[in-house]
Design an enzyme around this catalytic site. Structure first.
Site, mmCIF file in Angstrom:
data_model
loop_
_atom_site.group_PDB
_atom_site.id
_atom_site.type_symbol
_atom_site.label_atom_id
_atom_site.label_comp_id
_atom_site.label_asym_id
_atom_site.label_seq_id
_atom_site.Cartn_x
_atom_site.Cartn_y
_atom_site.Cartn_z
ATOM 1 N N PRO A 87 0.811 -1.227 0.000
ATOM 2 C CA PRO A 87 0.000 0.000 0.000
ATOM 3 C C PRO A 87 0.845 1.279 0.000
ATOM 4 C CG PRO A 87 -0.783 -1.553 1.655
ATOM 5 C CD PRO A 87 0.527 -2.077 1.161
ATOM 6 N N GLU A 115 1.949 -8.177 8.130
ATOM 7 C CA GLU A 115 1.986 -6.708 8.101
ATOM 8 C C GLU A 115 2.967 -6.194 7.057
ATOM 9 O OE1 GLU A 115 -0.962 -6.729 10.250
ATOM 10 O OE2 GLU A 115 -0.110 -4.745 9.902
ATOM 11 N N ARG A 153 -2.111 -7.934 -21.252
ATOM 12 C CA ARG A 153 -3.111 -7.611 -22.269
ATOM 13 C C ARG A 153 -2.593 -6.561 -23.257
ATOM 14 N NH1 ARG A 153 -6.094 -3.185 -21.632
ATOM 15 N NH2 ARG A 153 -7.912 -4.006 -22.700
ATOM 16 N N ASP A 168 -8.762 1.852 -24.984
ATOM 17 C CA ASP A 168 -9.124 1.584 -23.583
ATOM 18 C C ASP A 168 -9.398 2.884 -22.859
ATOM 19 O OD1 ASP A 168 -6.831 -1.144 -22.783
ATOM 20 O OD2 ASP A 168 -8.916 -1.104 -23.490
HETATM 21 C C1 4FV Z 1 -1.298 -4.031 -1.385
HETATM 22 C C2 4FV Z 1 -1.931 -2.959 -2.028
HETATM 23 C C3 4FV Z 1 -1.631 -4.604 -0.077
HETATM 24 C C4 4FV Z 1 -0.530 -5.248 2.872
HETATM 25 C C5 4FV Z 1 -0.200 -6.239 3.969
HETATM 26 C C6 4FV Z 1 -0.244 -7.388 1.845
HETATM 27 C C7 4FV Z 1 -0.992 -6.111 1.724
HETATM 28 C C8 4FV Z 1 0.025 -7.554 3.304
HETATM 29 N N1 4FV Z 1 -0.292 -4.467 -2.181
HETATM 30 N N2 4FV Z 1 -1.310 -2.794 -3.217
HETATM 31 N N3 4FV Z 1 -2.997 -2.212 -1.601
HETATM 32 N N4 4FV Z 1 -0.756 -5.484 0.416
HETATM 33 O O1 4FV Z 1 -2.649 -4.266 0.516
HETATM 34 O O2 4FV Z 1 -0.320 -3.698 -3.279
HETATM 35 O O3 4FV Z 1 1.383 -7.883 3.479
#
Ligand code: 4FV
Length: 215
Positions: A87, A115, A153, A168
């Site tokens: 994230p 985490e 794609r 697109d």
């Molecule tokens: C995520 C996202 C995501 C966070 C904790 C995996 C998780 C766990 N990855 N974009 N939004 N990853 O939420 O790419 O490790």
């Protein structure tokens, strides 16, 4: 494009890669995907891949050693950048898919769990951090599948109609906007009609209507 996916759950990808466009892309050798199970790189008999965070706090983190050894093996065969799905990463967009597909023939996709992963792996071995959106998932596997889908794609031969991705949402043809509404047969369904202009055969008018209805 060759993807190497580093994950604790390689099986999660099987179904999504066994059907439709991605399966055909693999059959046509437009993409190849191999998997390394991070747990296979543990050195303890329990296959431990996580531990508690220093400084306290909820949840567990993926530890350095299995990740370090797994990434090292991945890099022996895949010379592409290590992409960590998180994230905290830069938001994945159509432009990201186009850029990564144009700039690289290989990518290593690192899927976190718990985490997340120890910062030292992020500092020393991760080249690109990408997020698929401002929300938190249970793992990086869905984001990795999203990346594989969006990049694949765009590869010539992956879609039935070579030009379809050029029209697109977010494409240059639409000035980066979201595409206009689409309709198909029948012309009337449950009393709901297709806009007359789309049935007119007047391509200039159709083009104008579609441009007006970009979002
Ligand atoms: C995520 C996202 C995501 C966070 C904790 C995996 C998780 C766990 N990855 N974009 N939004 N990853 O939420 O790419 O490790």
């Amino acid at each position: 494009m060759h993807f190497t996916v580093l994950t604790l759950f390689p099986n999660l990808f099987e179904s999504y890669l066994s059907d439709s466009i991605l399966a055909r892309a693999i059959e046509k050798n437009l993409i190849t995907i191999d998997f390394l199970n991070i747990r296979d790189f543990t050195t303890d008999k329990h296959g431990k891949v996580d531990d508690t965070p220093y400084g306290g706090g909820a949840g567990m983190l993926m530890t350095c050693q299995p990740l370090f050894d797994c990434i090292k093996v991945a890099k022996e065969k895949n010379k592409g950048p290590v992409v960590f799905l998180t994230p905290q990463g830069d938001t994945f967009t159509q432009n990201t898919a186009e850029a990564l597909g144009a700039q690289h023939n290989e990518l290593i996709l690192l899927c976190g769990r718990y985490e997340g992963i120890d910062q030292r792996i992020r500092d020393e071995l991760v080249d690109i951090e990408i997020s698929v959106g401002d929300f938190v998932l249970t793992g990086g596997e869905l984001p990795a599948m999203i990346m594989i889908d969006a990049i694949t794609r765009l590869i010539p031969g992956a879609l039935g109609d070579e030009d379809s991705h050029k029209l697109d949402s977010f494409s240059d043809a639409f000035e980066g906007k979201k595409e206009h509404p689409h309709y198909t047969k029948p012309a009337e369904f449950e009393g709901l009609c297709v806009p007359e202009v789309l049935l007119s055969g007047n391509h200039a008018e159709i083009e104008r209507w579609r441009k007006e209805h970009l979002k």
